[in-house]
Scaffold this motif. Structure first.
Motif, PDB file in Angstrom:
ATOM      1  N   ASP A  66       1.085  59.640  62.158  1.00 34.33           N
ATOM      2  CA  ASP A  66       0.687  59.653  60.749  1.00 34.33           C
ATOM      3  C   ASP A  66       1.461  58.546  60.050  1.00 34.33           C
ATOM      4  O   ASP A  66       2.624  58.714  59.681  1.00 34.33           O
ATOM      5  CB  ASP A  66       0.999  61.009  60.121  1.00 34.33           C
ATOM      6  N   PHE A  67       0.810  57.399  59.867  1.00 30.83           N
ATOM      7  CA  PHE A  67       1.477  56.249  59.275  1.00 30.83           C
ATOM      8  C   PHE A  67       1.672  56.377  57.771  1.00 30.83           C
ATOM      9  O   PHE A  67       2.303  55.520  57.162  1.00 30.83           O
ATOM     10  CB  PHE A  67       0.743  54.962  59.632  1.00 30.83           C
ATOM     11  N   GLN A  68       1.167  57.436  57.160  1.00 27.72           N
ATOM     12  CA  GLN A  68       1.491  57.692  55.758  1.00 27.72           C
ATOM     13  C   GLN A  68       2.954  58.105  55.623  1.00 27.72           C
ATOM     14  O   GLN A  68       3.535  58.028  54.561  1.00 27.72           O
ATOM     15  CB  GLN A  68       0.586  58.775  55.164  1.00 27.72           C
ATOM     16  N   ARG A  69       3.558  58.543  56.716  1.00 30.82           N
ATOM     17  CA  ARG A  69       4.955  58.979  56.724  1.00 30.82           C
ATOM     18  C   ARG A  69       5.926  57.834  56.978  1.00 30.82           C
ATOM     19  O   ARG A  69       7.115  57.968  56.758  1.00 30.82           O
ATOM     20  CB  ARG A  69       5.164  60.034  57.811  1.00 30.82           C
ATOM     21  N   GLY A  70       5.441  56.729  57.519  1.00 32.74           N
ATOM     22  CA  GLY A  70       6.302  55.597  57.833  1.00 32.74           C
ATOM     23  C   GLY A  70       5.729  54.767  58.956  1.00 32.74           C
ATOM     24  O   GLY A  70       4.554  54.866  59.282  1.00 32.74           O
ATOM     25  N   GLU A  71       6.585  53.963  59.575  1.00 34.95           N
ATOM     26  CA  GLU A  71       6.145  53.045  60.610  1.00 34.95           C
ATOM     27  C   GLU A  71       6.753  53.381  61.965  1.00 34.95           C
ATOM     28  O   GLU A  71       7.763  54.063  62.050  1.00 34.95           O
ATOM     29  CB  GLU A  71       6.530  51.617  60.231  1.00 34.95           C
ATOM     30  N   CYS A  72       6.124  52.863  63.006  1.00 37.86           N
ATOM     31  CA  CYS A  72       6.641  53.018  64.361  1.00 37.86           C
ATOM     32  C   CYS A  72       7.605  51.871  64.641  1.00 37.86           C
ATOM     33  O   CYS A  72       7.275  50.711  64.396  1.00 37.86           O
ATOM     34  CB  CYS A  72       5.497  52.995  65.368  1.00 37.86           C
ATOM     35  N   THR A  73       8.780  52.198  65.151  1.00 37.77           N
ATOM     36  CA  THR A  73       9.776  51.178  65.484  1.00 37.77           C
ATOM     37  C   THR A  73       9.768  50.843  66.972  1.00 37.77           C
ATOM     38  O   THR A  73      10.589  50.046  67.419  1.00 37.77           O
ATOM     39  CB  THR A  73      11.185  51.632  65.069  1.00 37.77           C
ATOM     40  N   PHE A  74       8.864  51.451  67.729  1.00 33.51           N
ATOM     41  CA  PHE A  74       8.728  51.210  69.164  1.00 33.51           C
ATOM     42  C   PHE A  74      10.026  51.508  69.912  1.00 33.51           C
ATOM     43  O   PHE A  74      10.419  50.796  70.829  1.00 33.51           O
ATOM     44  CB  PHE A  74       8.250  49.772  69.440  1.00 33.51           C
ATOM     45  N   CYS A  75      10.678  52.594  69.526  1.00 29.17           N
ATOM     46  CA  CYS A  75      11.957  52.970  70.138  1.00 29.17           C
ATOM     47  C   CYS A  75      11.789  53.670  71.479  1.00 29.17           C
ATOM     48  O   CYS A  75      12.743  53.808  72.232  1.00 29.17           O
ATOM     49  CB  CYS A  75      12.742  53.865  69.182  1.00 29.17           C
ATOM     50  N   ARG A  76      10.595  54.167  71.781  1.00 30.78           N
ATOM     51  CA  ARG A  76      10.250  54.893  73.016  1.00 30.78           C
ATOM     52  C   ARG A  76      10.864  56.286  73.111  1.00 30.78           C
ATOM     53  O   ARG A  76      10.872  56.898  74.173  1.00 30.78           O
ATOM     54  CB  ARG A  76      10.599  54.082  74.270  1.00 30.78           C
ATOM     55  N   ALA A  77      11.389  56.827  72.016  1.00 28.34           N
ATOM     56  CA  ALA A  77      11.941  58.185  72.052  1.00 28.34           C
ATOM     57  C   ALA A  77      10.864  59.195  72.438  1.00 28.34           C
ATOM     58  O   ALA A  77      11.144  60.151  73.159  1.00 28.34           O
ATOM     59  CB  ALA A  77      12.565  58.542  70.712  1.00 28.34           C
ATOM     60  N   CYS A  78       9.640  58.982  71.980  1.00 28.07           N
ATOM     61  CA  CYS A  78       8.536  59.883  72.322  1.00 28.07           C
ATOM     62  C   CYS A  78       8.283  59.867  73.829  1.00 28.07           C
ATOM     63  O   CYS A  78       8.129  60.910  74.455  1.00 28.07           O
ATOM     64  CB  CYS A  78       7.276  59.527  71.547  1.00 28.07           C
ATOM     65  N   ALA A  79       8.243  58.685  74.407  1.00 27.34           N
ATOM     66  CA  ALA A  79       7.991  58.552  75.846  1.00 27.34           C
ATOM     67  C   ALA A  79       9.140  59.119  76.672  1.00 27.34           C
ATOM     68  O   ALA A  79       8.913  59.806  77.673  1.00 27.34           O
ATOM     69  CB  ALA A  79       7.774  57.083  76.196  1.00 27.34           C
ATOM     70  N   ASP A  80      10.363  58.843  76.232  1.00 26.41           N
ATOM     71  CA  ASP A  80      11.536  59.311  76.977  1.00 26.41           C
ATOM     72  C   ASP A  80      11.685  60.829  76.947  1.00 26.41           C
ATOM     73  O   ASP A  80      12.226  61.429  77.872  1.00 26.41           O
ATOM     74  CB  ASP A  80      12.807  58.652  76.440  1.00 26.41           C
ATOM     75  N   SER A  81      11.189  61.461  75.893  1.00 25.08           N
ATOM     76  CA  SER A  81      11.339  62.913  75.760  1.00 25.08           C
ATOM     77  C   SER A  81      10.227  63.705  76.434  1.00 25.08           C
ATOM     78  O   SER A  81      10.357  64.910  76.638  1.00 25.08           O
ATOM     79  CB  SER A  81      11.394  63.292  74.272  1.00 25.08           C
ATOM     80  N   CYS A  82       9.146  63.051  76.790  1.00 25.92           N
ATOM     81  CA  CYS A  82       7.975  63.747  77.336  1.00 25.92           C
ATOM     82  C   CYS A  82       8.229  64.214  78.772  1.00 25.92           C
ATOM     83  O   CYS A  82       8.576  63.419  79.646  1.00 25.92           O
ATOM     84  CB  CYS A  82       6.757  62.826  77.302  1.00 25.92           C
ATOM     85  N   PRO A  83       8.029  65.511  79.032  1.00 31.73           N
ATOM     86  CA  PRO A  83       8.244  66.021  80.392  1.00 31.73           C
ATOM     87  C   PRO A  83       7.089  65.704  81.349  1.00 31.73           C
ATOM     88  O   PRO A  83       7.215  65.904  82.548  1.00 31.73           O
ATOM     89  CB  PRO A  83       8.369  67.536  80.182  1.00 31.73           C
ATOM     90  N   GLU A  84       5.977  65.207  80.823  1.00 29.76           N
ATOM     91  CA  GLU A  84       4.807  64.894  81.644  1.00 29.76           C
ATOM     92  C   GLU A  84       4.693  63.374  81.836  1.00 29.76           C
ATOM     93  O   GLU A  84       5.180  62.611  81.009  1.00 29.76           O
ATOM     94  CB  GLU A  84       3.528  65.413  80.973  1.00 29.76           C
TER      95      GLU A  84
END
Length: 172
Positions: A66-84
């Motif tokens: 939801d880009f109304q909340r802000g921007e993506c910094t491409f930190c990869r925290a989402c990818a690193d936290s995903c168990p799949e």
């Protein structure tokens, strides 16, 4: 497999005979949408890990940006936290999407001075073209746009959206 367009129709967001809704914007480096909806357990680990807090729980419980909340910094925290195994390698391009603008909603296209999108665009993908007798109008350079979404939340008219590059007509 979950058909999100069918879900949109049943929820009244898509009218019969109208064009299908565009796919939701997912996290960078994510695998193909069909494979994602098949394999995502909806654990929300990516949502909890996002330092920008731009990942929300959307239709069917799937994560979406939801880009109304802000921007993506491409930190990869989402990818690193995903168990799949839902994310591609960090060496690959994060995604193929760029900003697109609605001329009917854009203040500058309606002869009102506004440059908030240009001010928020770190890669300087948005510039303004002078117009004789009119306010300068924005132009998005698809080669410079990284799809971070910073311009989306800064636009007072919500005239900017991110779109997959195959769906965007080039030329501004």
């Amino acid at each position: 497999m979950v058909d999100l367009n069918r879900r949109a129709l049943l929820k009244g967001r898509l009218r019969p005979g109208s064009s299908p809704q565009t796919q939701p914007i997912r996290m960078p480096w994510l695998i193909a949408e069909d494979a994602f909806t098949d394999r995502c357990t909806r654990c929300q680990a990516c949502q909890q890990a996002c330092p920008e807090q731009i990942i929300i729980r959307a239709d069917g419980g799937y994560p979406e940006l939801d880009f109304q909340r802000g921007e993506c910094t491409f930190c990869r925290a989402c990818a690193d936290s995903c168990p799949e195994p839902l994310f591609r390698d960090a060496g690959e391009a994060p995604w193929q999407q760029i900003a697109s603008m609605s001329e009917t909603l854009c203040l500058a296209h309606n002869n009102v001075m506004c440059r908030s999108c240009e001010d928020s665009c770190e890669p300087q993908a948005i510039s303004f073209r002078p117009q004789a007798g009119r306010v300068a109008r924005p132009l998005i350079d698809p080669d410079l746009c990284n799809g971070c979404g910073a311009c989306v939340s800064s636009c007072p008219q919500q005239a900017i959206t991110l779109t997959k590059t195959s769906e965007v007509p080039y030329g501004g």
